[in-house]
Design a protein around this motif. Sequence first.
Motif, mmCIF file in Angstrom:
data_model
loop_
_atom_site.group_PDB
_atom_site.id
_atom_site.type_symbol
_atom_site.label_atom_id
_atom_site.label_comp_id
_atom_site.label_asym_id
_atom_site.label_seq_id
_atom_site.Cartn_x
_atom_site.Cartn_y
_atom_site.Cartn_z
ATOM 1 N N ALA A 1 0.744 -1.386 0.058
ATOM 2 C CA ALA A 1 0.043 0.376 0.088
ATOM 3 C C ALA A 1 0.731 1.226 0.115
ATOM 4 C CB ALA A 1 -0.897 -0.046 1.232
ATOM 5 N N TYR A 2 2.094 1.261 0.656
ATOM 6 C CA TYR A 2 2.943 2.357 0.767
ATOM 7 C C TYR A 2 4.410 2.060 0.079
ATOM 8 C CZ TYR A 2 -0.600 3.889 3.734
ATOM 9 O OH TYR A 2 -1.912 4.100 4.146
ATOM 10 N N PRO A 3 4.258 1.521 -0.974
ATOM 11 C CA PRO A 3 5.661 1.147 -1.701
ATOM 12 C C PRO A 3 6.744 2.353 -1.615
ATOM 13 C CG PRO A 3 4.206 1.486 -3.595
ATOM 14 C CD PRO A 3 3.450 1.746 -2.149
ATOM 15 N N ASP A 4 6.429 3.536 -1.522
ATOM 16 C CA ASP A 4 7.250 4.739 -1.822
ATOM 17 C C ASP A 4 7.904 4.962 -0.387
ATOM 18 O OD1 ASP A 4 4.655 5.416 -1.054
ATOM 19 O OD2 ASP A 4 4.958 7.588 -1.366
ATOM 20 N N ARG A 5 7.069 4.179 0.623
ATOM 21 C CA ARG A 5 7.637 4.576 2.108
ATOM 22 C C ARG A 5 7.920 3.538 2.857
ATOM 23 N NH1 ARG A 5 3.982 8.177 5.523
ATOM 24 N NH2 ARG A 5 5.733 8.290 6.731
ATOM 25 N N LEU A 6 7.489 2.517 2.550
ATOM 26 C CA LEU A 6 7.921 1.016 3.436
ATOM 27 C C LEU A 6 8.186 0.000 2.244
ATOM 28 C CD1 LEU A 6 4.853 1.064 5.855
ATOM 29 C CD2 LEU A 6 7.202 1.861 6.271
ATOM 30 N N ASP A 7 9.380 -0.590 2.691
ATOM 31 C CA ASP A 7 9.620 -1.771 1.880
ATOM 32 C C ASP A 7 9.278 -3.094 2.986
ATOM 33 O OD1 ASP A 7 11.697 -2.384 4.203
ATOM 34 O OD2 ASP A 7 13.237 -1.701 2.671
ATOM 35 N N GLU A 8 9.467 -4.042 2.734
ATOM 36 C CA GLU A 8 8.825 -5.326 3.427
ATOM 37 C C GLU A 8 9.436 -5.307 4.885
ATOM 38 O OE1 GLU A 8 7.942 -9.212 2.032
ATOM 39 O OE2 GLU A 8 7.213 -8.549 0.267
ATOM 40 N N LEU B 1 5.050 4.497 16.808
ATOM 41 C CA LEU B 1 4.714 4.817 15.624
ATOM 42 C C LEU B 1 5.284 6.144 15.135
ATOM 43 C CD1 LEU B 1 0.942 3.974 15.079
ATOM 44 C CD2 LEU B 1 2.767 2.694 14.466
ATOM 45 N N ARG B 2 5.869 6.815 16.066
ATOM 46 C CA ARG B 2 6.650 8.175 15.908
ATOM 47 C C ARG B 2 7.666 8.081 14.803
ATOM 48 N NH1 ARG B 2 8.387 10.127 21.004
ATOM 49 N NH2 ARG B 2 6.177 10.488 21.698
ATOM 50 N N PRO B 3 8.525 7.104 14.444
ATOM 51 C CA PRO B 3 9.322 7.044 13.560
ATOM 52 C C PRO B 3 8.701 7.262 11.971
ATOM 53 C CG PRO B 3 10.071 5.546 15.174
ATOM 54 C CD PRO B 3 8.743 5.817 15.434
ATOM 55 N N TRP B 4 7.348 6.833 12.091
ATOM 56 C CA TRP B 4 6.763 6.843 10.819
ATOM 57 C C TRP B 4 5.725 7.943 10.762
ATOM 58 C CZ3 TRP B 4 8.231 2.321 13.352
ATOM 59 C CH2 TRP B 4 9.085 1.545 12.696
ATOM 60 N N THR B 5 5.554 8.758 11.616
ATOM 61 C CA THR B 5 4.516 9.692 11.415
ATOM 62 C C THR B 5 5.265 11.250 10.970
ATOM 63 O OG1 THR B 5 3.559 8.890 13.604
ATOM 64 C CG2 THR B 5 2.936 11.237 12.983
ATOM 65 N N PRO B 6 4.410 11.466 10.050
ATOM 66 C CA PRO B 6 4.897 12.868 9.105
ATOM 67 C C PRO B 6 5.096 14.113 10.342
ATOM 68 C CG PRO B 6 3.072 11.880 8.056
ATOM 69 C CD PRO B 6 3.309 11.195 9.428
ATOM 70 N N ARG B 7 6.252 14.745 10.349
ATOM 71 C CA ARG B 7 6.412 15.800 11.297
ATOM 72 C C ARG B 7 5.999 17.023 10.446
ATOM 73 N NH1 ARG B 7 10.678 13.614 15.075
ATOM 74 N NH2 ARG B 7 10.274 11.470 14.394
ATOM 75 N N PRO B 8 5.243 18.163 11.279
ATOM 76 C CA PRO B 8 4.899 19.216 10.560
ATOM 77 C C PRO B 8 6.097 20.233 10.076
ATOM 78 C CG PRO B 8 4.298 19.373 13.062
ATOM 79 C CD PRO B 8 4.943 18.080 12.620
#
Length: 74
Positions: A14-21, A67-74
């Motif tokens: 679902a998020y190939p641009d952000r996550l690999d397996e 989840l903080r490492p994967w959460t977008p920051r403002p």
Amino acid sequence: MQDAGEIARHLAAAYPDRLDEVSAAALVGAFVGAATAALTTLLEDPRRRTDPAAIRASLQQATEVALRPWTPRP
């Protein structure tokens, strides 16, 4: 019920641009581990385990930390 590996594969797809397996598996593991550890800690405390608001707040805090490492920051 899906296992963590299957959930990770779906996240990576679902998020190939952000996550690999591997990253997706780490994300799923962090989330499941955070929720499990938080619930274990809460259930060991007789005062908090009977307080739904405390349980909800603690679970939310635990998942936000995980989840903080994967959460977008403002």
